[in-house]
Design a protein around this motif. Structure first.
Motif, PDB file in Angstrom:
ATOM      1  N   UNK A  49       0.919  -1.321  -0.134  1.00 31.21           N
ATOM      2  CA  UNK A  49      -0.019   0.182   0.095  1.00 31.21           C
ATOM      3  C   UNK A  49       0.623   0.961   0.148  1.00 31.21           C
ATOM      4  N   UNK A  50       0.139   2.562   0.049  1.00 29.82           N
ATOM      5  CA  UNK A  50       1.463   3.628  -0.331  1.00 29.82           C
ATOM      6  C   UNK A  50       0.964   4.010   1.838  1.00 29.82           C
ATOM      7  N   UNK A  51       0.466   3.357   2.263  1.00 28.38           N
ATOM      8  CA  UNK A  51       0.211   3.911   3.406  1.00 28.38           C
ATOM      9  C   UNK A  51       1.301   2.883   4.679  1.00 28.38           C
ATOM     10  N   UNK A  52       1.854   4.112   5.707  1.00 31.79           N
ATOM     11  CA  UNK A  52       2.441   3.379   6.666  1.00 31.79           C
ATOM     12  C   UNK A  52       3.870   2.155   6.853  1.00 31.79           C
ATOM     13  N   UNK A  53       4.420   2.964   5.784  1.00 32.05           N
ATOM     14  CA  UNK A  53       5.562   2.213   5.391  1.00 32.05           C
ATOM     15  C   UNK A  53       5.458   1.119   4.793  1.00 32.05           C
ATOM     16  N   UNK A  54       4.975   0.706   2.824  1.00 37.13           N
ATOM     17  CA  UNK A  54       4.527  -0.276   3.185  1.00 37.13           C
ATOM     18  C   UNK A  54       5.584  -0.968   2.423  1.00 37.13           C
ATOM     19  N   UNK A  55       5.701  -2.418   2.174  1.00 37.39           N
ATOM     20  CA  UNK A  55       6.149  -3.652   1.636  1.00 37.39           C
ATOM     21  C   UNK A  55       6.136  -3.954   0.299  1.00 37.39           C
ATOM     22  N   UNK A  56       7.090  -5.359   0.623  1.00 34.86           N
ATOM     23  CA  UNK A  56       6.975  -5.329  -1.544  1.00 34.86           C
ATOM     24  C   UNK A  56       6.704  -6.578  -0.808  1.00 34.86           C
ATOM     25  N   UNK A  57       5.558  -7.245  -2.186  1.00 29.90           N
ATOM     26  CA  UNK A  57       4.036  -7.603  -2.456  1.00 29.90           C
ATOM     27  C   UNK A  57       5.227  -9.158  -2.968  1.00 29.90           C
ATOM     28  N   UNK A  58       5.618  -8.929  -4.273  1.00 30.95           N
ATOM     29  CA  UNK A  58       5.778  -9.109  -5.450  1.00 30.95           C
ATOM     30  C   UNK A  58       6.671  -8.829  -6.479  1.00 30.95           C
ATOM     31  N   UNK A  59       8.277  -9.036  -7.587  1.00 33.60           N
ATOM     32  CA  UNK A  59       9.016  -8.541  -8.315  1.00 33.60           C
ATOM     33  C   UNK A  59       8.013  -8.843  -9.209  1.00 33.60           C
ATOM     34  N   UNK A  60       8.643  -8.573 -10.531  1.00 31.49           N
ATOM     35  CA  UNK A  60       8.965  -9.510 -11.959  1.00 31.49           C
ATOM     36  C   UNK A  60       9.626  -8.384 -12.375  1.00 31.49           C
ATOM     37  N   UNK A  61      10.392  -9.265 -13.488  1.00 33.81           N
ATOM     38  CA  UNK A  61      11.647  -9.319 -14.147  1.00 33.81           C
ATOM     39  C   UNK A  61      11.628  -9.482 -15.557  1.00 33.81           C
ATOM     40  N   UNK A  62      11.645  -8.550 -16.295  1.00 35.68           N
ATOM     41  CA  UNK A  62      10.678  -9.366 -17.725  1.00 35.68           C
ATOM     42  C   UNK A  62       9.851 -10.036 -17.943  1.00 35.68           C
ATOM     43  N   UNK A  63       8.876  -9.730 -16.903  1.00 33.95           N
ATOM     44  CA  UNK A  63       7.671 -10.340 -16.864  1.00 33.95           C
ATOM     45  C   UNK A  63       7.692 -11.634 -15.984  1.00 33.95           C
ATOM     46  N   UNK A  64       8.594 -11.644 -15.428  1.00 33.61           N
ATOM     47  CA  UNK A  64       9.073 -13.307 -14.680  1.00 33.61           C
ATOM     48  C   UNK A  64       8.980 -12.691 -13.395  1.00 33.61           C
ATOM     49  N   UNK A  65       8.003 -13.113 -12.302  1.00 34.66           N
ATOM     50  CA  UNK A  65       7.383 -13.387 -10.910  1.00 34.66           C
ATOM     51  C   UNK A  65       9.551 -14.210 -10.418  1.00 34.66           C
ATOM     52  N   UNK A  66      10.547 -12.785  -9.627  1.00 38.49           N
ATOM     53  CA  UNK A  66      11.146 -13.262  -9.051  1.00 38.49           C
ATOM     54  C   UNK A  66      11.116 -13.616  -7.843  1.00 38.49           C
ATOM     55  N   UNK A  67       9.977 -12.649  -7.149  1.00 38.05           N
ATOM     56  CA  UNK A  67       9.692 -12.782  -5.960  1.00 38.05           C
ATOM     57  C   UNK A  67       8.183 -13.092  -5.679  1.00 38.05           C
TER      58      UNK A  67
END
Length: 377
Positions: free
Chosen positions: A359-377
């Protein structure tokens, strides 16, 4: 396979949208709309361009200097992806010429194999200043040899950054580097204002970790910090971990320097994304205490900072909107590196490098990361 993500919020690098689709195919963004035949997924939170870190010494328990191999690069990208980074420049700290060449060959191989997240290389030293060396090895500090110049000018290394001290390197050499598509950054330097300005005129375009390991602004001599803040064309990296730069100092710099020329860097060591609390580097015993890495000499030794923490810190320390902090982590580094057509913002034709935040509130964290469309995290 075509995929459409329908994001609760989407920030493309310029505008924030609500409940907006983005469609991906073959690692590229193909539309800001739903596409016939695409698999649709609704995602909660804020979808934004993946972060770009131009100064990454290590991660996942590995340091590039110590384990110069593909396994280390993959461990680094996987570790930093947990914190939203989709592109990084593995950074080699001051080393001998053999290690520099070994690193160059490794990066060339990684790029040829399309190793996710690796877009080039950053050579931080050894052409720096002894008085501002930090934990860099005194024995390895030197001018640029022809062999080293040839390595930096190779055309198989992707995005190239070299950090140097202008009092140690002639402006003609800076011009040669820039002509070979090297982004010259100034840092680990005790240069005067005039020396720094000369390097900028020769084509240097950035400053490595502003304020840290560089001659400070003084009343009678602006030095490197003064030149960095005054120059309207160059970019400055900031380590916003609360240790390297006082929040008020960082805030003042942000007000003085054009905002779009300030970017976040981590200068992270091997502890990121690992359980590691102690490491050795070039004779230094380095310990992690809380979120601070220090050598047994008492010096700061890189950082334990990750990129989403840097983004959240930028909001708090600089008192800026969250989307402006996102630009400092994605768009501005891409512009500095000259790759904003494909990285750092979401646009049709760009790489599908994406980060989903809670979210954009209270220090958001990373849920997912994609590199070139592939989910890395």
């Amino acid at each position: 396979m075509r995929t459409t993500l329908i994001a609760e919020q989407l920030f493309d690098g310029k505008t924030l949208y609500e409940n907006h689709p983005i469609s991906i195919e073959d690692g590229k963004i193909i539309a800001f709309d739903t596409i016939k035949g695409a698999i649709e997924n609704k995602v909660s939170g804020l979808l934004t361009a993946g972060f770009i870190d131009t100064q990454v010494n290590g991660g996942g328990g590995y340091l590039l200097n110590q384990d110069t191999n593909l396994h280390t690069l993959k461990a680094m990208t996987n570790a930093h992806a947990k914190f939203g980074t989709s592109s990084l420049l593995p950074t080699l700290i001051t080393s001998d010429v053999n290690k520099i060449e070994q690193t160059a060959n490794l990066i060339s191989t990684a790029l040829a194999q399309n190793t996710p997240g690796i877009i080039g290389v950053h050579f931080e030293g050894p052409h720096i200043s002894e008085p501002k060396k930090g934990i860099h090895s005194s024995q390895q500090i030197r001018g640029i040899s022809q062999q080293e110049l040839d390595i930096y000018c190779r055309d198989d290394l992707g995005i190239k950054v070299v950090t140097l001290a202008p009092e140690s390197v002639d402006c003609d050499i800076i011009k040669t580097l820039v002509a070979s598509n090297v982004h010259v950054c100034l840092g680990h330097s005790n240069a005067t204002f005039v020396q720094t300005q000369a390097a900028l005129a020769a084509g240097a375009s950035g400053f490595t970790h502003l304020f840290n390991a560089m001659s400070a602004l003084e009343s009678r001599e602006p030095n490197m910090v003064g030149a960095a803040l005054l120059d309207e064309q160059s970019w400055c990296g900031l380590i916003l971990d609360g240790h390297h730069v006082h929040p008020s100092t960082a805030k003042l710099a942000y007000k003085v320097k054009a905002a779009h020329k300030m970017m976040l860097v981590t200068d992270s060591m091997s502890t990121i994304g690992s359980e590691q609390t102690h490491l050795q580097f070039d004779g230094h015993q380095i310990s992690l205490t809380g979120d601070k890495l220090t050598s047994n000499t008492g010096q700061l030794a890189g950082s334990a900072l990750n990129m989403i923490t840097a983004v959240n810190n930028a909001v708090k320390m600089l008192n800026i909107p969250f989307i402006d902090a996102l630009k400092m982590a994605s768009l501005y580094p891409a512009q500095f590196l000259g790759i904003a057509d494909s990285y750092g913002q979401l646009a049709v034709g760009s790489n599908a490098d994406l980060t989903l935040l809670s979210s954009t509130h209270s220090s958001p964290h990373v849920v997912n990361t994609w590199i070139s469309g592939r989910a890395i995290f």
